[in-house]
Write a protein that holds these residues in place. Structure first.
Motif, PDB file in Angstrom:
ATOM      1  N   ARG A 195      -6.048  -5.723  28.931  1.00 51.79           N
ATOM      2  CA  ARG A 195      -5.678  -4.925  27.767  1.00 51.79           C
ATOM      3  C   ARG A 195      -5.985  -3.451  28.008  1.00 51.79           C
ATOM      4  NH1 ARG A 195      -4.029  -8.048  23.844  1.00 51.79           N
ATOM      5  NH2 ARG A 195      -4.631 -10.233  23.813  1.00 51.79           N
ATOM      6  N   THR A 196      -5.125  -2.600  27.491  1.00 47.55           N
ATOM      7  CA  THR A 196      -5.296  -1.165  27.661  1.00 47.55           C
ATOM      8  C   THR A 196      -4.725  -0.444  26.445  1.00 47.55           C
ATOM      9  OG1 THR A 196      -4.817   0.708  29.125  1.00 47.55           O
ATOM     10  CG2 THR A 196      -3.084  -0.928  28.854  1.00 47.55           C
ATOM     11  N   ASP A 197      -5.131   0.803  26.268  1.00 45.20           N
ATOM     12  CA  ASP A 197      -4.562   1.565  25.159  1.00 45.20           C
ATOM     13  C   ASP A 197      -3.381   2.393  25.650  1.00 45.20           C
ATOM     14  OD1 ASP A 197      -5.667   3.661  26.563  1.00 45.20           O
ATOM     15  OD2 ASP A 197      -7.303   4.008  25.167  1.00 45.20           O
ATOM     16  N   ALA A 198      -2.720   3.063  24.710  1.00 42.22           N
ATOM     17  CA  ALA A 198      -1.498   3.785  25.046  1.00 42.22           C
ATOM     18  C   ALA A 198      -1.765   4.934  26.018  1.00 42.22           C
ATOM     19  CB  ALA A 198      -0.835   4.307  23.774  1.00 42.22           C
ATOM     20  N   ALA A 199      -2.875   5.650  25.832  1.00 41.89           N
ATOM     21  CA  ALA A 199      -3.178   6.784  26.699  1.00 41.89           C
ATOM     22  C   ALA A 199      -3.425   6.329  28.137  1.00 41.89           C
ATOM     23  CB  ALA A 199      -4.396   7.542  26.171  1.00 41.89           C
ATOM     24  N   ALA A 200      -4.222   5.279  28.294  1.00 44.31           N
ATOM     25  CA  ALA A 200      -4.488   4.753  29.638  1.00 44.31           C
ATOM     26  C   ALA A 200      -3.202   4.224  30.273  1.00 44.31           C
ATOM     27  CB  ALA A 200      -5.539   3.653  29.564  1.00 44.31           C
ATOM     28  N   CYS A 201      -2.354   3.629  29.453  1.00 38.51           N
ATOM     29  CA  CYS A 201      -1.065   3.130  29.947  1.00 38.51           C
ATOM     30  C   CYS A 201      -0.214   4.275  30.470  1.00 38.51           C
ATOM     31  CB  CYS A 201      -0.343   2.397  28.823  1.00 38.51           C
ATOM     32  SG  CYS A 201       1.382   2.007  29.172  1.00 38.51           S
ATOM     33  N   GLY A 202      -0.161   5.387  29.721  1.00 38.27           N
ATOM     34  CA  GLY A 202       0.629   6.535  30.166  1.00 38.27           C
ATOM     35  C   GLY A 202       0.112   7.112  31.468  1.00 38.27           C
ATOM     36  N   VAL A 203      -1.194   7.266  31.587  1.00 39.57           N
ATOM     37  CA  VAL A 203      -1.786   7.807  32.813  1.00 39.57           C
ATOM     38  C   VAL A 203      -1.527   6.871  33.987  1.00 39.57           C
ATOM     39  CG1 VAL A 203      -3.960   8.405  33.943  1.00 39.57           C
ATOM     40  CG2 VAL A 203      -3.542   9.135  31.595  1.00 39.57           C
ATOM     41  N   ALA A 204      -1.720   5.565  33.768  1.00 37.55           N
ATOM     42  CA  ALA A 204      -1.514   4.598  34.842  1.00 37.55           C
ATOM     43  C   ALA A 204      -0.056   4.574  35.302  1.00 37.55           C
ATOM     44  CB  ALA A 204      -1.942   3.207  34.376  1.00 37.55           C
ATOM     45  N   GLY A 205       0.864   4.614  34.336  1.00 38.56           N
ATOM     46  CA  GLY A 205       2.278   4.621  34.690  1.00 38.56           C
ATOM     47  C   GLY A 205       2.669   5.851  35.487  1.00 38.56           C
ATOM     48  N   LEU A 206       2.169   7.005  35.062  1.00 44.16           N
ATOM     49  CA  LEU A 206       2.482   8.247  35.759  1.00 44.16           C
ATOM     50  C   LEU A 206       1.872   8.242  37.161  1.00 44.16           C
ATOM     51  CD1 LEU A 206       4.088  10.759  34.824  1.00 44.16           C
ATOM     52  CD2 LEU A 206       1.892  11.892  34.457  1.00 44.16           C
ATOM     53  N   ALA A 207       0.657   7.710  37.296  1.00 47.20           N
ATOM     54  CA  ALA A 207       0.013   7.633  38.611  1.00 47.20           C
ATOM     55  C   ALA A 207       0.767   6.677  39.523  1.00 47.20           C
ATOM     56  CB  ALA A 207      -1.439   7.186  38.449  1.00 47.20           C
ATOM     57  N   PHE A 208       1.233   5.554  38.963  1.00 47.79           N
ATOM     58  CA  PHE A 208       1.970   4.569  39.764  1.00 47.79           C
ATOM     59  C   PHE A 208       3.270   5.162  40.283  1.00 47.79           C
ATOM     60  CE2 PHE A 208       4.965   1.028  40.219  1.00 47.79           C
ATOM     61  CZ  PHE A 208       4.235   0.170  41.043  1.00 47.79           C
ATOM     62  N   LEU A 209       3.999   5.837  39.404  1.00 45.09           N
ATOM     63  CA  LEU A 209       5.261   6.466  39.813  1.00 45.09           C
ATOM     64  C   LEU A 209       5.001   7.649  40.747  1.00 45.09           C
ATOM     65  CD1 LEU A 209       8.375   6.766  39.488  1.00 45.09           C
ATOM     66  CD2 LEU A 209       7.886   8.334  37.610  1.00 45.09           C
ATOM     67  N   GLY A 210       4.087   8.522  40.350  1.00 46.87           N
ATOM     68  CA  GLY A 210       3.846   9.730  41.128  1.00 46.87           C
ATOM     69  C   GLY A 210       3.244   9.467  42.482  1.00 46.87           C
ATOM     70  N   GLY A 211       2.441   8.401  42.595  1.00 48.86           N
ATOM     71  CA  GLY A 211       1.820   8.095  43.881  1.00 48.86           C
ATOM     72  C   GLY A 211       2.835   7.885  44.992  1.00 48.86           C
ATOM     73  N   SER A 212       3.959   7.246  44.666  1.00 49.43           N
ATOM     74  CA  SER A 212       4.976   6.996  45.682  1.00 49.43           C
ATOM     75  C   SER A 212       5.666   8.288  46.111  1.00 49.43           C
ATOM     76  CB  SER A 212       6.010   5.998  45.152  1.00 49.43           C
ATOM     77  OG  SER A 212       6.653   6.508  43.993  1.00 49.43           O
ATOM     78  N   TYR A 213       5.950   9.156  45.140  1.00 51.83           N
ATOM     79  CA  TYR A 213       6.586  10.431  45.485  1.00 51.83           C
ATOM     80  C   TYR A 213       5.634  11.320  46.275  1.00 51.83           C
ATOM     81  CZ  TYR A 213      10.672   9.547  42.578  1.00 51.83           C
ATOM     82  OH  TYR A 213      11.839   9.023  42.060  1.00 51.83           O
ATOM     83  N   MET A 214       4.374  11.342  45.883  1.00 52.99           N
ATOM     84  CA  MET A 214       3.387  12.127  46.617  1.00 52.99           C
ATOM     85  C   MET A 214       3.185  11.577  48.025  1.00 52.99           C
ATOM     86  SD  MET A 214       2.458  14.657  44.773  1.00 52.99           S
ATOM     87  CE  MET A 214       2.323  15.248  43.087  1.00 52.99           C
ATOM     88  N   ALA A 215       3.216  10.258  48.157  1.00 51.33           N
ATOM     89  CA  ALA A 215       3.041   9.641  49.474  1.00 51.33           C
ATOM     90  C   ALA A 215       4.137  10.091  50.441  1.00 51.33           C
ATOM     91  CB  ALA A 215       3.053   8.119  49.341  1.00 51.33           C
TER      92      ALA A 215
END
Length: 219
Positions: free
Chosen positions: A82-102
């Motif tokens: 379980r997670t809240d909306a803010a943590a979900c947004g950060v996690a989603g952005l990190a998941f997407l951005g990590g691939s582009y940064m890589a």
């Protein structure tokens, strides 16, 4: 254009802008860490991890952030996470951005001529020392344009946070349009605040790119 409406709801947009910026920067910071780790694995050609990283990059880059947010926000609770909306947004952005940064960091690393590594090793440096003092500084300067483009892209992607009920800029604009039908005023404030956030980042990226180029890197 109702300037009274703009004046009345300006503080609401300010709060939403701070939330958008804070969550965006947190997600980007995590994305940079993920990207560096993945780029190092690809550059060093670590056998098993390289395939895992490749699969992650393809999955992340070829699925929309909105779908990723839905999976984190609605799917993970089904698995007991379980997670809240803010943590979900950060996690989603990190998941997407990590691939582009890589991919950005990997291309920067591979742009450094192999003779640079060979010269560093011939001088008695270890592999880690060569990476830290010789390869990374040159790779970083080459990666600056793509890195700043990714930062701007990820900050703009925060506009989908409203899908998981985060009171970001987009959520605020849509909420006011639905309540008061003030489409022009709401969208005007939305554009203004995104410009306030993104324009300084764009100018900083251009300045940093020029300074590095004039210093003799990234030519």
């Amino acid at each position: 254009m109702s300037w009274e409406f703009i004046r009345q709801y300006l503080p609401l947009y300010e709060q939403a802008a701070w939330l958008t910026l804070r969550l965006g920067l947190m997600g980007i910071a995590l994305a940079v860490g993920i990207g560096l780790a993945c780029a190092a694995v690809q550059y060093e050609r670590v056998p098993v991890l390289r395939r895992i990283v490749g699969a992650y990059i393809e999955l992340s880059r070829n699925t929309p952030l909105l779908i990723q947010l839905f999976f984190i926000y609605y799917g993970l609770p089904k698995l007991g996470i379980r997670t809240d909306a803010a943590a979900c947004g950060v996690a989603g952005l990190a998941f997407l951005g990590g691939s582009y940064m890589a991919e950005t960091f990997r291309s920067g690393l591979e742009a450094v001529d192999t003779v640079q590594t060979e010269s560093a090793l011939s001088l008695g440096m270890t592999r880690m020392q060569a990476m830290r003092y010789v390869i990374l500084p040159q790779a970083a300067s080459v990666s600056v344009p793509a890195f700043m483009a990714n930062v701007i892209f990820l900050l703009k992607e925060t506009s989908v946070f409203s899908a998981v009920s985060l009171m970001d800029l987009m959520f605020t604009a849509k909420d006011l349009i639905g309540l008061y039908s003030k489409t022009t005023e709401s969208l005007f404030l939305l554009v203004v605040f995104y410009l306030i956030i993104l324009l300084p980042v764009s100018l900083l990226g251009s300045l940093l790119e020029r300074r590095l180029r004039y210093a003799g890197f990234g030519a």
